[in-house]
Design an enzyme around this catalytic site. Structure first.
Site, short mmCIF file in Angstrom:
data_model
loop_
_atom_site.label_atom_id
_atom_site.label_comp_id
_atom_site.label_asym_id
_atom_site.label_seq_id
_atom_site.Cartn_x
_atom_site.Cartn_y
_atom_site.Cartn_z
CG ASN A 41 -3.66 0.29 -2.51
OD1 ASN A 41 -4.71 0.33 -2.88
ND2 ASN A 41 -3.38 -0.27 -1.13
CG HIS A 44 -8.62 4.49 -2.30
ND1 HIS A 44 -9.65 3.92 -1.25
CD2 HIS A 44 -7.55 4.90 -1.51
CE1 HIS A 44 -8.89 3.82 -0.12
NE2 HIS A 44 -7.63 4.59 -0.36
NE ARG A 52 -24.06 6.56 -9.06
CZ ARG A 52 -24.17 7.41 -10.29
NH1 ARG A 52 -23.67 8.37 -10.06
NH2 ARG A 52 -24.98 7.18 -11.30
CG HIS A 77 -6.33 -4.43 1.75
ND1 HIS A 77 -6.29 -3.69 2.94
CD2 HIS A 77 -6.79 -5.82 2.24
CE1 HIS A 77 -6.53 -4.24 4.22
NE2 HIS A 77 -6.96 -5.42 3.78
NE ARG A 79 -10.58 -3.20 5.26
CZ ARG A 79 -9.90 -2.49 5.84
NH1 ARG A 79 -8.93 -1.87 5.41
NH2 ARG A 79 -9.95 -2.48 7.29
NE ARG A 83 -14.02 -1.32 4.47
CZ ARG A 83 -13.25 -0.85 5.74
NH1 ARG A 83 -12.39 0.18 5.60
NH2 ARG A 83 -13.51 -1.41 6.81
CG HIS A 84 -11.35 -1.53 -1.06
ND1 HIS A 84 -10.58 -2.28 -0.92
CD2 HIS A 84 -10.98 -0.56 0.05
CE1 HIS A 84 -9.57 -2.11 0.17
NE2 HIS A 84 -9.92 -1.08 0.65
CD GLU A 104 -2.63 -3.73 1.99
OE1 GLU A 104 -2.39 -2.69 1.09
OE2 GLU A 104 -3.26 -3.25 2.90
CB THR A 135 -4.00 -0.73 6.89
OG1 THR A 135 -4.80 -1.28 5.99
CG2 THR A 135 -3.39 -1.92 7.85
CD GLU A 185 3.77 -1.80 2.64
OE1 GLU A 185 3.98 -2.58 1.81
OE2 GLU A 185 2.87 -0.74 2.68
CG HIS A 228 -0.88 3.66 5.65
ND1 HIS A 228 -1.56 4.81 6.11
CD2 HIS A 228 -1.94 2.79 5.57
CE1 HIS A 228 -2.88 4.62 6.42
NE2 HIS A 228 -2.98 3.43 6.01
N1 PXP Z 1 0.58 -0.23 2.56
C1 PXP Z 1 -0.34 -1.03 3.29
C2 PXP Z 1 -0.06 -2.03 4.04
C3 PXP Z 1 -1.76 -0.17 3.17
O1 PXP Z 1 -2.59 -0.85 4.10
C4 PXP Z 1 -1.86 0.72 2.57
C5 PXP Z 1 -3.29 1.43 2.53
O2 PXP Z 1 -4.22 0.39 1.75
C6 PXP Z 1 -0.94 1.41 1.84
C7 PXP Z 1 0.61 0.66 1.97
C8 PXP Z 1 -1.23 2.50 0.90
O3 PXP Z 1 -1.50 3.96 1.74
P1 PXP Z 1 -2.19 4.79 1.10
O4 PXP Z 1 -3.25 4.68 0.31
O5 PXP Z 1 -2.30 5.80 2.14
O6 PXP Z 1 -1.30 5.49 -0.09
#
Ligand code: PXP
Length: 279
Positions: A41, A44, A52, A77, A79, A83-84, A104, A135, A185, A228
């Site tokens: 994922n 971030h 910035r 994801h 959103r 935001r990202h 996502e 999430t 998931e 997660h």
């Molecule tokens: N799976 C889902 C559905 C999520 O929402 C997230 C967080 O964005 C993740 C996996 C990954 O979680 P983490 O960033 O804590 O590894």
């Protein structure tokens, strides 16, 4: 006992895990594991970029590097508040990736329309609240059934593999199967919180929940994913569950990347998953 030590000590106390496709209990002799997929994922990376207001770091570049280092898929994801990840990131990922894109998304009409226009390999439906930092909790697929069903159908009819991000409970596996989603998931957040706290009792309880849900869901014909909060220290016992075909991991990888670089962070996670699966 250190966190990693306490988790590995617990592994021997997990509920019995069936070998893949058999009724046999898993032993070190009969385990021929299918490799578990690692979905990285990259949200971030976009969080840092947006902080910035710059064009870098580029989440697509991060995705390509993660794939080179061993990621089997990329998750992003989009959103509602952007935001990202932004719309342009999703379009670029779809254009440039050679591995499956897991999109996502909240089950909103706006996101369904973007998914139908983008045609990612998979769409993972998640609950989304404006104020949350990440999430929190799984989808309410029982109360939300009437809202979810037509959106799942629309995505599936477009050839998108729908996954539902849910709490690891057998009753929820039944509800997911009834909704016609091919994939769930399992939310590993509570397990990971217990792991970070080093609370052995809660770790065992949460792993047992995940194990039961994975077994029950797989028995219903669902493909099981999980994610997660997973880290190199906590991933092993979840990776060990034969029914779990894919893990989606983000925050810990990007955090580790600060110290060892993203490619090494992905390789370290891959190695931790493989160790867990072989254990
Ligand atoms: N799976 C889902 C559905 C999520 O929402 C997230 C967080 O964005 C993740 C996996 C990954 O979680 P983490 O960033 O804590 O590894």
């Amino acid at each position: 006992m250190g966190r990693a030590a306490s988790i590995s000590a617990l592994r021997g106390r997990l509920p019995e895990q069936a070998g893949p496709g058999t009724d046999e209990p898993m032993t070190s002799e009969n385990t021929t594991f299918e490799k578990q997929r690692l979905g990285v994922n990259i949200d971030h990376v976009a969080t840092v970029r947006n902080a910035r207001g710059e064009q870098y770091p580029d989440p697509v570049r991060a995705a390509l590097l993660a794939v080179e280092a061993g990621a089997d898929g990329i998750t992003a994801h989009l959103r509602e508040d952007r935001r990202h990840i932004r719309d342009a990131d999703i379009a670029a990922l779809k254009r440039d990736l050679t591995v499956p894109l897991n999109f996502e998304m909240a089950a909103t009409d706006e996101m369904v329309a973007i998914a139908l226009a983008t045609r990612p390999h998979a769409a993972c439906l998640v609950p989304e609240k404006r104020a949350e930092r990440t999430t929190e909790g799984g989808l309410d697929i029982v109360g939300g059934r009437a809202h979810l069903a037509p959106r799942i159908r629309a995505l599936a009819e477009a050839g998108i593999r729908v996954s539902l991000f849910v709490e690891p409970e057998p009753a929820i596996m039944e509800a997911a199967a009834a909704l016609g989603a091919p994939v769930v998931e399992l939310h590993t957040g509570s397990y990971c919180e217990a792991a970070v706290a080093g609370d052995d009792g809660r770790i065992a309880h949460e792993l047992a929940r995940i194990t039961r849900a994975a077994q029950h869901g797989a028995g219903l014909g669902l493909e099981i994913h999980a994610g997660h909060g997973l880290t190199v220290d906590s991933v092993g016992p979840v990776a060990a569950l034969p029914q779990i075909r894919e893990l989606n991991i983000g925050h810990a990888l990007i955090a580790d990347a600060i110290f060892v670089g993203l490619a090494q962070a992905v390789r370290n996670m891959r190695a931790a998953m493989d160790r867990g699966r072989r254990a």
